[in-house]
Design a protein around this motif. Structure first.
Motif, PDB file in Angstrom:
ATOM      1  N   ILE A  30      -8.510   3.738  10.299  1.00  0.00           N
ATOM      2  CA  ILE A  30      -7.813   2.526   9.886  1.00  0.00           C
ATOM      3  C   ILE A  30      -6.395   2.918   9.463  1.00  0.00           C
ATOM      4  CG2 ILE A  30      -7.785   0.639   8.188  1.00  0.00           C
ATOM      5  CD1 ILE A  30     -10.935   1.205   8.050  1.00  0.00           C
ATOM      6  N   ILE A  31      -5.431   2.187   9.966  1.00  0.00           N
ATOM      7  CA  ILE A  31      -4.050   2.410   9.550  1.00  0.00           C
ATOM      8  C   ILE A  31      -3.691   1.288   8.587  1.00  0.00           C
ATOM      9  CG2 ILE A  31      -1.644   2.612  10.264  1.00  0.00           C
ATOM     10  CD1 ILE A  31      -2.636   3.655  12.959  1.00  0.00           C
ATOM     11  N   ALA A  32      -3.514   1.653   7.326  1.00  0.00           N
ATOM     12  CA  ALA A  32      -3.214   0.677   6.270  1.00  0.00           C
ATOM     13  C   ALA A  32      -2.337   1.348   5.226  1.00  0.00           C
ATOM     14  CB  ALA A  32      -4.501   0.167   5.638  1.00  0.00           C
ATOM     15  N   ASN A  33      -1.462   0.580   4.644  1.00  0.00           N
ATOM     16  CA  ASN A  33      -0.564   1.117   3.624  1.00  0.00           C
ATOM     17  C   ASN A  33      -1.069   0.845   2.218  1.00  0.00           C
ATOM     18  OD1 ASN A  33       1.251   2.172   5.539  1.00  0.00           O
ATOM     19  ND2 ASN A  33       2.019   0.114   5.898  1.00  0.00           N
ATOM     20  N   SER A  34      -2.363   0.550   2.125  1.00  0.00           N
ATOM     21  CA  SER A  34      -2.987   0.315   0.824  1.00  0.00           C
ATOM     22  C   SER A  34      -4.306   1.079   0.777  1.00  0.00           C
ATOM     23  CB  SER A  34      -3.249  -1.182   0.621  1.00  0.00           C
ATOM     24  OG  SER A  34      -4.313  -1.596   1.461  1.00  0.00           O
ATOM     25  N   THR A  35      -4.908   1.102  -0.392  1.00  0.00           N
ATOM     26  CA  THR A  35      -6.199   1.779  -0.551  1.00  0.00           C
ATOM     27  C   THR A  35      -7.369   0.793  -0.484  1.00  0.00           C
ATOM     28  OG1 THR A  35      -6.017   1.574  -2.945  1.00  0.00           O
ATOM     29  CG2 THR A  35      -5.192   3.624  -1.951  1.00  0.00           C
ATOM     30  N   HIS A  36      -7.095  -0.454  -0.114  1.00  0.00           N
ATOM     31  CA  HIS A  36      -8.133  -1.480  -0.100  1.00  0.00           C
ATOM     32  C   HIS A  36      -9.296  -1.175   0.841  1.00  0.00           C
ATOM     33  CE1 HIS A  36      -4.689  -3.882  -1.673  1.00  0.00           C
ATOM     34  NE2 HIS A  36      -5.646  -4.279  -2.491  1.00  0.00           N
ATOM     35  N   TYR A  37      -9.080  -0.337   1.830  1.00  0.00           N
ATOM     36  CA  TYR A  37     -10.104  -0.074   2.834  1.00  0.00           C
ATOM     37  C   TYR A  37     -10.895   1.203   2.557  1.00  0.00           C
ATOM     38  CZ  TYR A  37      -7.582  -3.756   5.161  1.00  0.00           C
ATOM     39  OH  TYR A  37      -6.992  -4.961   5.444  1.00  0.00           O
ATOM     40  N   SER A  38     -10.679   1.813   1.394  1.00  0.00           N
ATOM     41  CA  SER A  38     -11.340   3.083   1.072  1.00  0.00           C
ATOM     42  C   SER A  38     -12.852   2.922   0.905  1.00  0.00           C
ATOM     43  CB  SER A  38     -10.724   3.705  -0.182  1.00  0.00           C
ATOM     44  OG  SER A  38     -10.885   2.832  -1.285  1.00  0.00           O
ATOM     45  N   TYR A  39     -13.345   1.714   0.766  1.00  0.00           N
ATOM     46  CA  TYR A  39     -14.785   1.499   0.641  1.00  0.00           C
ATOM     47  C   TYR A  39     -15.508   1.715   1.974  1.00  0.00           C
ATOM     48  CZ  TYR A  39     -14.745  -3.008   3.059  1.00  0.00           C
ATOM     49  OH  TYR A  39     -14.642  -3.985   4.012  1.00  0.00           O
ATOM     50  N   LEU A  40     -14.757   1.696   3.063  1.00  0.00           N
ATOM     51  CA  LEU A  40     -15.356   1.879   4.389  1.00  0.00           C
ATOM     52  C   LEU A  40     -15.556   3.369   4.674  1.00  0.00           C
ATOM     53  CD1 LEU A  40     -13.147  -0.745   6.253  1.00  0.00           C
ATOM     54  CD2 LEU A  40     -15.616  -0.921   5.874  1.00  0.00           C
ATOM     55  N   PRO A  41     -16.548   3.709   5.494  1.00  0.00           N
ATOM     56  CA  PRO A  41     -16.818   5.129   5.767  1.00  0.00           C
ATOM     57  C   PRO A  41     -15.933   5.731   6.855  1.00  0.00           C
ATOM     58  CG  PRO A  41     -18.451   3.788   6.879  1.00  0.00           C
ATOM     59  CD  PRO A  41     -17.572   2.837   6.091  1.00  0.00           C
ATOM     60  N   TYR A  42     -14.700   5.247   6.964  1.00  0.00           N
ATOM     61  CA  TYR A  42     -13.769   5.722   7.985  1.00  0.00           C
ATOM     62  C   TYR A  42     -12.471   6.133   7.305  1.00  0.00           C
ATOM     63  CZ  TYR A  42     -17.101   3.455  11.000  1.00  0.00           C
ATOM     64  OH  TYR A  42     -18.268   3.107  11.619  1.00  0.00           O
ATOM     65  N   PRO A  43     -11.803   7.137   7.853  1.00  0.00           N
ATOM     66  CA  PRO A  43     -10.531   7.533   7.240  1.00  0.00           C
ATOM     67  C   PRO A  43      -9.491   6.425   7.351  1.00  0.00           C
ATOM     68  CG  PRO A  43     -10.944   8.788   9.267  1.00  0.00           C
ATOM     69  CD  PRO A  43     -12.148   7.942   9.018  1.00  0.00           C
ATOM     70  N   THR A  44      -8.651   6.364   6.328  1.00  0.00           N
ATOM     71  CA  THR A  44      -7.517   5.447   6.316  1.00  0.00           C
ATOM     72  C   THR A  44      -6.261   6.291   6.200  1.00  0.00           C
ATOM     73  OG1 THR A  44      -8.819   3.738   5.203  1.00  0.00           O
ATOM     74  CG2 THR A  44      -6.439   3.511   5.102  1.00  0.00           C
ATOM     75  N   ILE A  45      -5.309   6.009   7.081  1.00  0.00           N
ATOM     76  CA  ILE A  45      -4.021   6.707   7.018  1.00  0.00           C
ATOM     77  C   ILE A  45      -2.908   5.669   6.896  1.00  0.00           C
ATOM     78  CG2 ILE A  45      -4.816   8.748   8.283  1.00  0.00           C
ATOM     79  CD1 ILE A  45      -3.407   7.606  10.784  1.00  0.00           C
ATOM     80  N   LYS A  46      -1.786   6.104   6.351  1.00  0.00           N
ATOM     81  CA  LYS A  46      -0.634   5.211   6.214  1.00  0.00           C
ATOM     82  C   LYS A  46       0.232   5.293   7.465  1.00  0.00           C
ATOM     83  CE  LYS A  46      -0.400   5.225   1.249  1.00  0.00           C
ATOM     84  NZ  LYS A  46       0.456   5.146   0.105  1.00  0.00           N
ATOM     85  N   ASP A  47       0.997   4.221   7.688  1.00  0.00           N
ATOM     86  CA  ASP A  47       1.965   4.225   8.775  1.00  0.00           C
ATOM     87  C   ASP A  47       2.942   5.370   8.585  1.00  0.00           C
ATOM     88  OD1 ASP A  47       1.598   1.947  10.601  1.00  0.00           O
ATOM     89  OD2 ASP A  47       1.934   0.701   8.846  1.00  0.00           O
ATOM     90  N   ASP A  48       3.210   6.107   9.659  1.00  0.00           N
ATOM     91  CA  ASP A  48       4.243   7.145   9.614  1.00  0.00           C
ATOM     92  C   ASP A  48       5.622   6.505   9.510  1.00  0.00           C
ATOM     93  OD1 ASP A  48       2.296   9.087   9.965  1.00  0.00           O
ATOM     94  OD2 ASP A  48       2.687   9.344  12.102  1.00  0.00           O
ATOM     95  N   ILE A  49       5.770   5.367  10.183  1.00  0.00           N
ATOM     96  CA  ILE A  49       7.041   4.646  10.210  1.00  0.00           C
ATOM     97  C   ILE A  49       6.764   3.250   9.652  1.00  0.00           C
ATOM     98  CG2 ILE A  49       8.953   3.863  11.661  1.00  0.00           C
ATOM     99  CD1 ILE A  49       7.819   5.910  13.783  1.00  0.00           C
ATOM    100  N   THR A  50       7.387   2.904   8.545  1.00  0.00           N
ATOM    101  CA  THR A  50       7.084   1.630   7.896  1.00  0.00           C
ATOM    102  C   THR A  50       8.091   0.545   8.266  1.00  0.00           C
ATOM    103  OG1 THR A  50       8.323   2.315   5.945  1.00  0.00           O
ATOM    104  CG2 THR A  50       5.946   2.744   5.934  1.00  0.00           C
ATOM    105  N   ASN A  51       7.712  -0.664   7.950  1.00  0.00           N
ATOM    106  CA  ASN A  51       8.571  -1.842   8.099  1.00  0.00           C
ATOM    107  C   ASN A  51       9.031  -2.126   9.527  1.00  0.00           C
ATOM    108  OD1 ASN A  51       8.473  -2.423   5.293  1.00  0.00           O
ATOM    109  ND2 ASN A  51       9.978  -0.810   4.960  1.00  0.00           N
ATOM    110  N   CYS A  52       8.194  -1.795  10.497  1.00  0.00           N
ATOM    111  CA  CYS A  52       8.541  -2.135  11.881  1.00  0.00           C
ATOM    112  C   CYS A  52       7.367  -2.801  12.595  1.00  0.00           C
ATOM    113  CB  CYS A  52       9.077  -0.935  12.642  1.00  0.00           C
ATOM    114  SG  CYS A  52       7.955   0.443  12.783  1.00  0.00           S
ATOM    115  N   GLY A  53       6.346  -3.182  11.851  1.00  0.00           N
ATOM    116  CA  GLY A  53       5.248  -3.927  12.436  1.00  0.00           C
ATOM    117  C   GLY A  53       4.287  -3.064  13.241  1.00  0.00           C
ATOM    118  N   PRO A  54       3.556  -3.704  14.139  1.00  0.00           N
ATOM    119  CA  PRO A  54       2.510  -3.007  14.893  1.00  0.00           C
ATOM    120  C   PRO A  54       3.003  -1.846  15.757  1.00  0.00           C
ATOM    121  CG  PRO A  54       2.259  -5.379  15.119  1.00  0.00           C
ATOM    122  CD  PRO A  54       3.555  -5.143  14.402  1.00  0.00           C
ATOM    123  N   ILE A  55       4.245  -1.874  16.196  1.00  0.00           N
ATOM    124  CA  ILE A  55       4.743  -0.762  17.007  1.00  0.00           C
ATOM    125  C   ILE A  55       4.699   0.545  16.205  1.00  0.00           C
ATOM    126  CG2 ILE A  55       7.213  -1.043  16.492  1.00  0.00           C
ATOM    127  CD1 ILE A  55       7.742  -0.421  19.488  1.00  0.00           C
TER     128      ILE A  55
END
Length: 186
Positions: free
Chosen positions: A49-74
């Protein structure tokens, strides 16, 4: 045999239209992102999961932050390609809770080895966030980000893109839930 792709679910948006963390909005008893994950699990490959928050930490999958922020889905697609060890990634948004494994299988089975991207098209509407992107697209993606051109439809025109016709599937499968009003219709 292990699949030759990883799956990345984009949940890093600002949720400005939904006014709350979109992927966690409940639909029929569970968060929308869990419906997307459910469609992906049969592939038995890495799901991130690519998310800039920790809200998804309850899921059993890794969450990483966007490498490049503020440019949307690209930026999320660039992040997925950077972090995956595989040559291709299946990229999905967190707000398509009706997506089905059969659609994803049809998309993956239709992959053209020479294309940089394979995206769904349904009833003449292109769905770039139900798509497969290859590492060969990375340079073009970064050039677009550097020029502040964040539109995915523009990106697809600059890539060797194959559009996979999904007209055989129901309209609801491709429905994005972006606003509280969309929830009421579902």
């Amino acid at each position: 045999m292990k699949p030759d792709f990883d799956i990345y679910i984009l949940a890093g948006g600002k949720s400005s239209r939904m006014k709350t963390e979109k992927g966690l909005v409940e639909l029929k008893g569970k968060p929308m992102i869990e419906w997307v994950i459910q469609a992906c699990e049969p592939f038995q490959t890495n799901i991130t999961i690519i998310a800039n928050s920790t809200h998804y930490s309850y899921l059993p999958y890794p969450t990483i932050k966007d490498d490049i922020t503020n440019c949307g889905p690209i930026g999320g697609i660039a992040t997925a390609l950077h972090h995956s060890e595989k040559q291709k990634v299946l990229v999905l948004s967190c707000d398509i809770p009706y997506i089905q494994t059969a659609v994803l299988k049809a998309l993956l089975d239709s992959s053209d080895p020479s294309a940089d991207a394979h995206v769904s098209i349904h009833k003449n509407i292109i769905h770039p966030l139900i798509g497969v992107y290859k590492k060969s697209a990375t340079e073009t993606i970064h050039k677009q980000i550097e020029s502040a051109n964040y539109k995915l439809l523009h990106l697809l025109k600059h890539l060797n893109t194959t559009y996979i016709n999904m007209d055989e599937f129901s309209n609801s499968i491709f429905e994005n839930i972006n606003h509280p009003e969309d929830l009421k219709k579902s």
